[in-house]
Design an enzyme around this catalytic site. Structure first.
Site, PDB file in Angstrom:
ATOM      1  CB  SER A  60      -0.868  -0.014   1.140  1.00 31.28           C
ATOM      2  OG  SER A  60      -0.027   0.217   2.399  1.00 31.28           O
ATOM      3  CG  ASP A  61       1.059   5.890  -1.240  1.00 25.40           C
ATOM      4  OD1 ASP A  61       2.115   6.039  -0.519  1.00 25.40           O
ATOM      5  OD2 ASP A  61       0.901   6.713  -2.229  1.00 25.40           O
ATOM      6  CD1 TRP A  62       4.787   5.784   4.695  1.00 31.20           C
ATOM      7  CD2 TRP A  62       4.561   4.269   2.964  1.00 31.20           C
ATOM      8  NE1 TRP A  62       5.855   4.797   4.820  1.00 31.20           N
ATOM      9  CE2 TRP A  62       5.937   4.052   3.613  1.00 31.20           C
ATOM     10  CE3 TRP A  62       4.349   3.688   1.816  1.00 31.20           C
ATOM     11  CZ2 TRP A  62       6.739   2.766   3.126  1.00 31.20           C
ATOM     12  CZ3 TRP A  62       5.032   2.542   1.261  1.00 31.20           C
ATOM     13  CH2 TRP A  62       6.300   2.429   1.982  1.00 31.20           C
ATOM     14  CG  LEU A  63      -2.342   5.968   7.167  1.00 30.46           C
ATOM     15  CD1 LEU A  63      -1.182   5.229   7.904  1.00 30.46           C
ATOM     16  CD2 LEU A  63      -2.447   7.021   7.910  1.00 30.46           C
TER      17      LEU A  63
END
Length: 980
Positions: free
Chosen positions: A366-369
């Protein structure tokens, strides 16, 4: 499969629902949104937001760089900063709960019928292609020895700042699988010392040079390996660049899928040749910064990019397919929604397209969050959660971690899916030979490997888990210089790229190249013994307050070397143009005056100046930062900080109107130059892109003819932003609580749009001048394989590895006695066996209806027969000028007219298939001495000659009618054409 589950691992957690409901806590009595006074932080409340972290992690760090604290290390507000473009009114806040209560029915109703993402289950397992066979065999043996806790640990990040890197996975200690270091970014090693600040992706694209693309990736990978980085978060090929003002276009390579695909593939091959895992990002349709993620822009949800199947495949998916074909081992899913389903939980794009159709064998992070659900995202194809925190920054409340452990123990997540997640990660590690201790030594205590720098401090020693504020300390920075030495210094390739990417757009009266003595060809020398007078003008020419003055390069001052955000790095140095120019001109022959601001110099200061060098720029970046009213995406395409006024005024006043002017533009993308480009005094125009640390040196190489310019525009420069059409406009204001962005322009972006509507450009895609001239002749087109509508049938794949799916006893997943826990660290352990509760898990629609494999799949990047060669194209290229130089030979294809809409070879529906006027399908860059020639050859593959059929769900090659093959040195300067 057991249908038991736990409410704690529901598709939309109760915490997320509660978080949405909290939006009515906003006090909107004035135009700036803020927390009410009673909204205090309670660290025991998982829904409360620690103000130290709400403004995304990058801004909340307290980093000591050069003895100066980050100016962004302050308490931030819940909805960030005031945005004129995003008005959070009382009315909007009040309808949040209404929208939520209406639910999914209203959401579905708002989506165009042809823009949907049907469910695709189950996740195709990895290990089905021969190119990954050995890696998967090793990985399966290792993962089968892991405990449940270890499998969860390697798929879940440890939390923001819970390690030395921007992303850190937990280790599997018993089988000696290490914690992995994930680090930004696309143009260098972020937050690290003694590294190279390479030219940005858009600059690399402007070279159109495959060799330089590879060499930059290789140097980047070598620096990462030496710094102990396992996974580089790059290259970027999303955004593709459909909106010229989008904030992160500069991280990618240009506004065409073929150019992006070639550059991405070469970069990946370069990075991974050093044993470092490359990450193709952002998958997919993350085309603007406004509303890209929840809460960053004052809304509870991200926007939805709504697209039809054909456009997705032919434009935005193309470079990702080329990345998979190049063997990329990791792909990052993006923040926003795709057809109203979050990209990191969209089973169609992750399971159906990426892992089945494209045959992706690596892992999806995932991208961060960007992860917005627990079990649902795992079922949809997500393999690694980054940075491990869940819905909020740095609170240790992961959507996976202990929740993923519970999901397996209560039967809601199949053990087979967790096995595949873990095996994909370990297989990528083996595939890149990171088990080789020569290149990746074991981390302490077994060895001296692992990251040797800290993303959070410049001190030699510090906390190993900075975000916790407690725990063990150690040596966190070894200050290892990884920039190379001598002929292998990475600054050399950085300078070559920056110079070769420099695009010469105007060269009236052959003003360029310049002479170091000033009086060169085309100049009338002044009175005897008079010196040549040069004025260097503009803030962008100078050093400003230093290249690293603003955190993450989040401001525009001094010369522009990169955009801002997580894709930027700390410059080890930045050669300003003014310094390089002062060193280049002969001081015995040339007098230089400098005006290093954007204030227009007094006219009397320019009265007797012979040459005015005017520097202007345009900056943008990631949406968590903003400056001067620019919030991620640019507000327009004009030069910033009064650059237009500066350019026009100086051109008109230079030498009392008799001087000659050259404008140099450093920019993240297209800049509209209409206000001054036709001024009689403007003799030269250069787009120097984002050149990185060797900026001034590379520019001087071109200005004085040491390097013959050969850069070509990787985008179209229009005469206005409106010229790019409705599809080229950033959505600056939300059109709903869930902003909807319909890609209704379809295939018509950038030059395709300008071609379709016959809109005049200022400078077209692929355009760029040289100090010499070239001619093309003797075009020959040779069919090598008969046309046929469909690719070969999907090949039979290997059987994936088989691992034990037994669910272990819950007591083996409980925190061990005496375990010392750190605050905010994400652990895989549960607190008690009593947490494991039976219940009915709400599996997503379509979960019980397995999908058939795509006939467009069967290999890395798609069906292998898509790369069968169906035609060869050859031509002669001659250097007809007086200088050695490089030329980019560009091949475009026009599809036949009146192609009927088919299904399985039969006419289906009315009308004919719509095609762009022409599309780029291949290119090469060659170098020739004066008066020499060479033969250039291209191959055209089945995919090059096919379109995506939404009816067949496959690539279809038209068999009736003729293709037109165009060859030229830009999208509009076509020299040769022929039929196929």
């Amino acid at each position: 499969m057991s249908r038991r589950g736990s409410a704690e691992s529901d598709q939309k957690t109760s915490e997320e629902v509660a978080l949405l409901k909290r939006t009515n806590h906003l006090d909107t009595s004035d135009s700036s949104t803020r927390l009410r006074d009673d909204d205090t932080f309670d660290e025991n409340d998982p829904l409360n937001i620690d103000p130290e972290y709400v403004d995304r992690g990058e801004r909340s760090k307290e980093r000591q760089r050069g003895g100066r604290s980050s100016r962004f290390a302050v308490v931030r507000k819940f909805i960030l900063r005031r945005k004129k473009c995003c008005i959070a009114s009382t009315a909007i806040a009040s309808v949040v709960l209404i929208i939520i209560s209406i639910g999914a029915a209203l959401l579905r109703k708002s989506v165009p019928e042809t823009r949907s993402s049907p469910p695709w289950y189950p996740t195709p397992p990895g290990g089905t292609l021969p190119s990954w066979k050995n890696a998967y065999e090793k990985a399966a043996r290792l993962v089968d020895q892991m405990s449940l806790i270890e499998k969860v640990n390697i798929t879940t990040g440890t939390g923001w700042q819970m390690g030395l890197c921007v992303g850190n996975t937990g280790p599997a200690v018993n089988v000696k699988f290490p914690s992995l270091c994930l680090q930004d970014g696309p143009l260098g090693i972020r937050f690290a010392d003694n590294i190279t600040a390479f030219p940005a992706g858009i600059t690399v694209g402007a070279t159109w040079n495959r060799d330089l693309m590879f060499r930059r990736g290789q140097a980047h990978g070598r620096e990462a390996r030496l710094k102990g980085v396992n996974i580089i978060l790059g290259p970027a090929m999303g955004p593709l660049g459909k909106m010229p003002a989008a904030g992160r276009n500069w991280e990618g390579f240009g506004a065409d899928p073929v150019l992006q695909g070639v550059a991405a593939a070469e970069t990946i091959k370069g990075i991974q040749s050093e044993g470092v895992i490359a990450t193709a990002k952002h998958f997919i349709l993350n085309e603007q910064e406004h509303f890209r993620q929840s809460f960053e822009w004052g809304l509870p949800t991200a926007l939805s990019s709504n697209i039809d199947d054909r456009t997705l495949h032919e434009l935005y998916l193309w470079p990702f397919a080329e990345s998979v074909r190049a063997g990329v081992a990791s792909i990052m899913c993006s923040y926003q929604m795709v057809n109203n389903s979050y990209a990191c939980g969209n089973s169609k794009i992750l399971n159906g397209i990426l892992k089945d159709e494209l045959g992706f064998q690596g892992f999806v992070q995932s991208d961060w969050l960007a992860q917005r659900s627990g079990v649902a995202s795992a079922l949809a194809g997500l393999d690694m959660s980054m940075p491990g925190d869940g819905l909020l920054w740095a609170n240790g409340k992961s959507l996976w971690g202990r929740r993923l452990t519970l999901s397996v123990l209560n039967g809601s997540l199949p053990m087979s899916r967790l096995n595949d997640m873990a095996t994909r990660i370990v297989a990528a590690w083996y595939q890149l030979k990171q088990d080789d201790p020569q290149n990746f030594p074991s981390p302490p205590p077994e060895g001296e490997g692992g990251p040797n720098f800290s993303s959070w401090t410049n001190e030699e020693t510090g906390l190993l888990y900075h975000g916790s504020g407690e725990g063990p300390t150690g040596r966190v920075n070894k200050f290892l210089n990884v920039q190379g030495e001598g002929n292998d210094a990475h600054g050399i390739v950085a300078r070559q790229i920056a110079a070769e990417a420099t695009v010469l757009l105007k060269n009236d009266d052959n003003i360029l190249p310049l002479s170091r003595s000033g009086w060169g060809e085309g100049w009338t020398k002044g009175p005897a013994n008079s010196k040549f007078k040069v004025a260097i003008i503009g803030d962008d020419a100078g050093e400003g307050k230093g290249p690293n003055f603003c955190p993450d390069r989040g401001c525009n001052q001094g010369t522009l070397g990169s955009g801002w955000g997580s894709g930027a790095v700390e410059f080890p140095y930045l050669v300003a143009p003014v310094k390089a120019l002062e060193n280049a001109f002969d001081p015995n022959e040339v007098i230089i005056s400098t005006f290093l601001t954007n204030d227009v110099p007094p006219s009397n200061e320019l009265l007797d100046v012979d040459l005015c060098l005017i520097f202007i720029n345009s900056d943008a970046g990631e949406g968590y930062l903003g400056h001067d009213g620019i919030n991620g995406d640019r507000n327009d395409l004009f030069a910033q900080k009064g650059g237009d006024k500066l350019a026009k005024s100086v051109i008109q006043s230079c030498g009392s109107g008799n001087g000659k002017s050259i404008v140099i533009v450093h920019s993240v993308g297209p800049v509209v130059v209409e206000n001054w480009v036709d001024e009689p005094g403007l003799k030269g125009l250069i787009f120097a892109n984002l050149p990185g640390q060797e900026s001034g040196n590379a520019l001087v190489d071109v200005l004085f003819g040491d390097v013959n310019p050969s850069g070509k525009l990787p985008y179209t420069v229009g005469k206005s932003l409106a010229d790019y059409g409705a599809g080229g406009q950033v959505l600056y204001r939300p059109n709903g609580i869930i902003p909807q962005q319909d890609y209704s322009e379809g295939l018509y972006i950038d030059y395709r749009h300008f071609d379709k509507y016959a809109i005049p450009t200022r400078y077209e895609f692929g355009y760029g001048l040289s100090y010499t001239t070239f001619s093309f002749s003797s075009l020959k087109i040779t069919p090598t394989k008969p046309k046929s509508p469909l690719p070969s049938p999907r090949p039979t794949l290997l059987s994936p590895p088989s691992l034990s799916t037994n669910i272990p006893s819950a007591d083996k997943a409980v925190f061990p006695d005496g375990f010392l826990k750190l605050k905010k660290f994400v652990y895989p352990y549960i607190r008690s066996v009593d947490e494991v509760k039976a219940g009915d898990y709400p599996y997503p629609d379509g979960y019980d209806s397995p999908n058939e494999p795509s006939q467009a799949g069967g290999g890395e990047g798609g069906n292998p027969s898509l790369w069968d060669v169906h035609a060869e194209v050859a031509l002669q290229v001659s250097n007809t000028g007086g200088r050695k130089g490089k030329e980019v030979v560009q091949l475009y294809v026009s599809f036949p007219d009146d192609v009927p809409v088919n299904r399985n070879g039969n006419t289906w529906g009315e009308g004919s298939v719509d095609f762009p006027v022409k599309v780029l399908r291949n290119f090469t860059k060659i170098e020739l001495d004066p008066s020499t020639s060479t033969i250039v050859s291209f191959q055209l593959t089945r995919k090059d000659l096919s379109y995506w059929s939404v009816y067949d769900q496959n690539w279809i090659m038209p068999t009736n009618g003729k293709f037109t093959i165009w060859v030229g040195n830009s999208s509009q300067d076509i020299s040769l054409s022929g039929m196929l």
